[in-house]
Design a protein around this motif. Structure first.
Motif, mmCIF file in Angstrom:
data_model
loop_
_atom_site.group_PDB
_atom_site.id
_atom_site.type_symbol
_atom_site.label_atom_id
_atom_site.label_comp_id
_atom_site.label_asym_id
_atom_site.label_seq_id
_atom_site.Cartn_x
_atom_site.Cartn_y
_atom_site.Cartn_z
ATOM 1 N N GLU A 193 -62.131 37.768 113.187
ATOM 2 C CA GLU A 193 -61.730 37.386 111.826
ATOM 3 C C GLU A 193 -61.225 35.944 111.813
ATOM 4 N N ALA A 194 -62.006 35.080 112.446
ATOM 5 C CA ALA A 194 -61.601 33.679 112.582
ATOM 6 C C ALA A 194 -61.564 32.951 111.248
ATOM 7 N N GLN A 195 -62.168 33.555 110.219
ATOM 8 C CA GLN A 195 -62.075 32.940 108.890
ATOM 9 C C GLN A 195 -60.647 32.975 108.355
ATOM 10 N N ARG A 196 -59.784 33.787 108.991
ATOM 11 C CA ARG A 196 -58.383 33.871 108.558
ATOM 12 C C ARG A 196 -57.519 32.746 109.122
ATOM 13 N N ALA A 197 -58.067 31.931 109.991
ATOM 14 C CA ALA A 197 -57.288 30.804 110.526
ATOM 15 C C ALA A 197 -56.800 29.931 109.374
ATOM 16 N N TRP A 198 -55.594 29.404 109.521
ATOM 17 C CA TRP A 198 -54.940 28.713 108.410
ATOM 18 C C TRP A 198 -55.446 27.284 108.198
ATOM 19 N N THR A 199 -55.399 26.869 106.957
ATOM 20 C CA THR A 199 -55.704 25.483 106.599
ATOM 21 C C THR A 199 -54.541 24.585 106.992
ATOM 22 N N SER A 200 -54.764 23.285 106.960
ATOM 23 C CA SER A 200 -53.683 22.343 107.269
ATOM 24 C C SER A 200 -52.587 22.431 106.211
ATOM 25 N N GLU A 201 -52.974 22.739 104.960
ATOM 26 C CA GLU A 201 -51.980 22.842 103.889
ATOM 27 C C GLU A 201 -51.014 24.002 104.155
ATOM 28 N N LYS A 202 -51.555 25.149 104.561
ATOM 29 C CA LYS A 202 -50.679 26.291 104.828
ATOM 30 C C LYS A 202 -49.843 26.047 106.079
ATOM 31 N N ASN A 203 -50.439 25.429 107.085
ATOM 32 C CA ASN A 203 -49.696 25.108 108.304
ATOM 33 C C ASN A 203 -48.560 24.132 107.999
ATOM 34 N N LYS A 204 -48.818 23.196 107.086
ATOM 35 C CA LYS A 204 -47.794 22.227 106.701
ATOM 36 C C LYS A 204 -46.624 22.943 106.039
ATOM 37 N N TRP A 260 -63.672 23.956 132.239
ATOM 38 C CA TRP A 260 -64.421 24.586 131.170
ATOM 39 C C TRP A 260 -63.535 25.334 130.168
ATOM 40 N N SER A 261 -64.057 25.482 128.945
ATOM 41 C CA SER A 261 -63.386 26.263 127.909
ATOM 42 C C SER A 261 -64.442 26.812 126.964
ATOM 43 N N VAL A 262 -64.233 28.008 126.467
ATOM 44 C CA VAL A 262 -65.130 28.601 125.478
ATOM 45 C C VAL A 262 -64.292 29.254 124.383
ATOM 46 N N VAL A 263 -64.605 28.925 123.138
ATOM 47 C CA VAL A 263 -63.998 29.578 121.977
ATOM 48 C C VAL A 263 -65.104 30.319 121.242
ATOM 49 N N VAL A 264 -64.923 31.617 121.047
ATOM 50 C CA VAL A 264 -65.869 32.420 120.281
ATOM 51 C C VAL A 264 -65.186 32.786 118.965
ATOM 52 N N ALA A 265 -65.713 32.274 117.852
ATOM 53 C CA ALA A 265 -65.148 32.551 116.533
ATOM 54 C C ALA A 265 -66.006 33.603 115.847
ATOM 55 N N LEU A 266 -65.426 34.786 115.631
ATOM 56 C CA LEU A 266 -66.128 35.881 114.955
ATOM 57 C C LEU A 266 -65.802 35.784 113.472
ATOM 58 N N ILE A 267 -66.825 35.454 112.665
ATOM 59 C CA ILE A 267 -66.623 35.163 111.250
ATOM 60 C C ILE A 267 -67.102 36.333 110.401
ATOM 61 N N GLY A 268 -66.218 36.880 109.591
ATOM 62 C CA GLY A 268 -66.584 37.983 108.706
ATOM 63 C C GLY A 268 -67.250 37.473 107.453
ATOM 64 N N GLY A 269 -68.494 37.870 107.226
ATOM 65 C CA GLY A 269 -69.220 37.474 106.022
ATOM 66 C C GLY A 269 -68.900 38.399 104.870
ATOM 67 N N GLY A 270 -69.030 37.890 103.634
ATOM 68 C CA GLY A 270 -68.827 38.721 102.457
ATOM 69 C C GLY A 270 -67.382 39.083 102.193
ATOM 70 N N GLN A 271 -66.449 38.379 102.816
ATOM 71 C CA GLN A 271 -65.032 38.671 102.610
ATOM 72 C C GLN A 271 -64.391 37.541 101.815
ATOM 73 N N GLU A 272 -63.553 37.908 100.872
ATOM 74 C CA GLU A 272 -62.849 36.908 100.084
ATOM 75 C C GLU A 272 -61.836 36.179 100.977
#
Length: 429
Positions: free
Chosen positions: A339-350, A373-385
């Motif tokens: 649910e990486a789409q839930r990561a916060w914007t800079s405005e909310k972090n501020k 090395w580093s790997v980030v896997v972002a699982l993005i939920g489609g169709g979610q508000e």
């Protein structure tokens, strides 16, 4: 005012201050106003300082080694967020002190709590693995007792016996080097391999109903896990950095795919140096997964603890807050964000933390500074508000554009957008 979330003092400095002065400094360090602190807490802090100072003064008079020690008050264990009353560094020894106020306080619970804190440090704190940690429960009117092996089982004492309990530890022979408190405080959340192994074993045998009902077919899940595992292998061989964007609707199997890759990769890593973690921006989901895996593990008659499962499954916002801007990268080299789409914007972090930077950028910045090395896997939920303050898929694209050394692996809908992002099943990558 924002301060360091603990108070660190040399023993000499601690003894030179009045209890009221220490409580005042402690309040400032914890960014807490006196008007917001319950009078009971203030009274407990003050009583604790009186007892600690009394015992330490006697110990200093009888053992020079104590005078050069360091005391840390209200230290919070990274990620686990359990706060310890006091830590006393004496050469190669670390005393974990749990204080209970009042003569009627049950010593058994204080003893267990001190032991739990000691085990948490040993299992989850990077620089606590190979040092002698002594749990010490301190209360009023308790009969002093010390287990045969204090390093393992601990010490119970009243104020009258505290000085002797401290001196006993300075006399005990230790083959480990002296602890440097300043360096110790830089220690990361870094579970010992046996904890990761336990979490992986628990997941590998799971029968969690919510995951079993994933809409994605097994072939799609296997193909996704295979691709992600190959990305990790490619990254580790070439010391590269990858951002993988995986899309799918709720129930498509993203969570299961993410846990699968964390589990499979963890079995191939050198856990003394590198680890993998599953993160979610959905705290209720994190709690459900931990509880379900815990119950499944117990139903098979196997021993585990919820803290061991936390080593593999963590809440995203807490992880980012606990690791960002600490002067070192996290121990994990593979981060799977569900649910990486839930990561916060800079405005909310501020607004929340006075940081003018989005969470996706914070994550990539932390790992970009990591050697190797580093790997980030972002699982993005489609169709979610996207709720207020949630950055969505686009922010991950904007964030990675600021780090030109990163490679991107993405499912087609992550690039094309539109209805495909909300299409059925996990999109292939």
């Amino acid at each position: 005012m924002s301060g360091t979330p603990f108070l660190s003092l040399s023993v000499r400095s601690f003894l030179s201050k009045s209890p009221d002065e220490i409580v005042g400094i402690l309040s400032q360090q914890l960014s807490v106003d006196f008007s917001q602190i319950a009078s009971l807490q203030i009274g407990s802090w003050k009583e604790q300082m009186i007892l600690l100072q009394s015992g330490l003064r006697l110990a200093v008079d009888r053992a020079d080694q104590v005078a050069v020690g360091t005391i840390i008050l209200e230290y919070t264990i990274p990620v686990i967020r359990r706060r310890i009353d006091a830590l006393l560094f004496l050469g190669s020894k670390l005393l974990v002190i749990e204080y209970k106020q009042g003569s009627s306080a049950p010593w058994q619970s204080a003893f267990r709590q001190a032991q739990d804190y000691a085990m948490d440090l040993r299992d989850f704190h990077e620089f606590s693995r190979h040092i002698d940690i002594i749990p010490l429960a301190l209360g009023e009117g308790w009969e002093m007792r010390s287990k045969k092996d204090a390093v393992v089982e601990g010490v119970l004492t009243s104020a009258e016996g505290l000085a002797q309990a401290i001196i006993d530890q300075t006399h005990a022979i230790s083959r480990t080097q002296a602890i440097e408190p300043t360096k110790w405080l830089q220690g990361r959340y870094f579970p010992v391999p046996k904890v990761i192994d336990a979490a992986v074993a628990s997941f590998n045998g799971h029968s969690v109903a919510e995951l079993a009902h994933a809409k994605a077919d097994p072939t799609s899940l296997d193909r996704t896990a295979e691709v992600l595992t190959k990305v990790v292998e490619n990254a580790s061989r070439g010391n590269k950095k990858f951002l993988c964007l995986l899309t799918g609707v709720p129930g498509a199997g993203k969570t299961l795919a993410g846990l699968n890759v964390v589990s499979s990769v963890s079995q191939k890593l050198n856990l003394e140096k590198e680890q993998a973690i599953y993160l979610s921006g959905n705290l209720p989901l994190v709690n459900v997964l931990r509880e379900a895996l815990y119950r499944d593990h117990k139903s098979r008659g196997e021993r585990t603890t919820k803290k061991k499962l936390e080593s593999m499954i963590q809440e995203m916002h807490r992880f980012v807050t606990d690791h960002y801007d600490k002067g070192h990268a996290p121990a994990a080299r593979l981060l799977v964000f569900d649910e990486a789409q839930r990561a916060w914007t800079s405005e909310k972090n501020k607004k929340k933390f006075d940081r003018d930077i989005s969470e996706p950028e914070m994550v990539l910045e932390m790992l970009d500074g990591q050697q190797g090395w580093s790997v980030v896997v972002a699982l993005i939920g489609g169709g979610q508000e996207i709720h207020d303050g949630e950055a969505g898929l686009a922010e991950w694209g904007r964030a990675v554009s600021k780090f030109p050394g990163w490679y991107i692996v993405a499912s087609p809908p992550a690039l094309t957008g539109g209805a495909a992002v909300a299409g059925p099943g996990i999109s292939s990558i």
